[in-house]
Design an enzyme around this catalytic site. Structure first.
Site: not given
Length: 373
Positions: A240, A245, A249, A275, A295
């Site tokens: 960020n 930002h 996003d 997050e 995975r």
């Protein structure tokens, strides 16, 4: 002249019945039995339309066809044909003149014609019924009656044509009103569904939010053991700070899309906040869970290799996993344990998954050593 008031009264009655049926349906769980209830209610509506005797045997007719129109349009031919069973039986029981002829003309033919305009989305309510379909169905039935009468009578009279034009106007007006009512009810349902979806969906990633996740996970845990994965996007603050930002996003949206595509089909993922993502898994085997987490780490870093090369920034996730010991386990406790395992993954180098049970196993020798000392 009074005979012309019969279809007007019947039309008003049918519109009222349709309104009552929609309100009852919206307040009760009919969806599971709609395949059976739709023909039943449609047939009863047809019988109500038949209770007023026909003014003329082959002239001015009642509105028994109208409920069949809507059944064929919304549900298709099978339901429309089933809807004709009750009114057909009533026609024979009441010793109606020309019963076979009227059944064919005013029940079976409308069922076939209206079903030609059927769309499965009309039944689900996701698509409005076009008004033109109502006009087309009524017009085709009108033309059919003119052709049949002309064939049987050898000569089409103006009086019969005028009567049928009058009935066409009444049928069209009533069917349009009913169609508008159904469409308005569907719009209200779609709006309510959209509001519910917005309340339970994360606006940024379009994943379910924690509010919708918790009751689903709790319900699953009451039935069987489950596992919880806490998934955190690594180095998100630095990303960020470096790219802004808006890019952050977009990264969250991209990562959520990758995760959603690669989780097991029966699993459920939601945005936990910031997050972080939370995953409900039906897998409880530790080895398979570890492989599952690794995975997911791999598919994320693989999906963003181009960003790593271009931006010189690694995009990875760290994962913590905890499995409920029994269906009676506390969900919040399982989430807490998964969060602790996530914390361990972060402090062990990131881009990895950690089982909470492995943390306990690793910490046991240390605790015993301190105790002995």
């Amino acid at each position: 002249m009074n005979e012309y008031l019969v279809p007007l009264t019947s039309a008003c009655t049918l519109v009222t019945l349709n309104y009552i049926a929609m309100k009852v349906r919206s307040r009760m769980l009919f969806d599971s039995y709609e395949q059976f209830l739709a023909p039943l209610l449609t047939g009863l509506a047809c019988i109500i339309m038949m209770l007023e005797p026909l003014p003329e045997a082959l002239g001015l007719i009642d509105l028994r066809s109208l409920p069949i129109f809507m059944a064929g349009l919304r549900y298709g031919l099978p339901v429309a044909l089933l809807s004709t069973v009750l009114p057909s039986g009533f026609s024979f029981i009441s010793h109606e003149d020309h019963a076979w002829f009227i059944i064919a003309q005013d029940l079976l033919a409308p069922a076939l014609i209206s079903s030609l305009f059927h769309n499965k989305e009309y039944r689900s309510g996701f698509l409005d019924i076009p008004i033109r379909h109502a006009l087309q169905i009524c017009s085709y039935v009108f033309l059919l009656r003119l052709v049949i009468y002309g064939f049987l009578a050898s000569k089409l009279t103006w009086l019969y044509a005028i009567d049928q034009l009058f009935m066409l106007a009444i049928m069209s007006a009533a069917f349009i009103v009913i169609t508008v009512m159904v469409n308005d009810e569907n719009k209200s349902w779609r709006l309510q569904r959209q509001l519910e979806l917005q309340a339970n969906q994360d606006s940024l990633t379009k994943l379910p939010n924690l509010r919708s996740f918790m009751p689903i996970a709790a319900n699953a845990l009451h039935k069987r053991r489950i596992s919880i994965m806490m998934i955190d996007l690594d180095n998100f603050k630095q990303y960020n700070d470096q790219f802004g930002h808006l890019e952050g996003d977009q990264l969250l949206r991209d990562v959520s899309s990758v995760l959603r595509q690669h989780i097991d089909e029966q699993d459920y993922i939601a945005r936990y906040g910031g997050e972080e993502f939370i995953l409900l898994s039906t897998e409880t085997n530790p080895q398979r869970l570890q492989a599952y987490g690794e995975r997911l780490c791999f598919v994320v870093i693989e999906a963003f290799l181009h960003k790593r090369q271009h931006d010189l920034t690694s995009i990875t996730v760290s994962i913590g996993i905890s499995t409920a010991e029994s269906p009676e386990a506390d969900l919040k406790r399982v989430i807490f344990e998964a969060d602790q395992a996530l914390y361990e993954s972060k402090h062990s180098g990131k881009n990895r998954s950690t089982l909470y049970t492995d943390m306990q196993t690793a910490s046991a020798p240390i605790a015993n050593h301190k105790k002995n000392a």
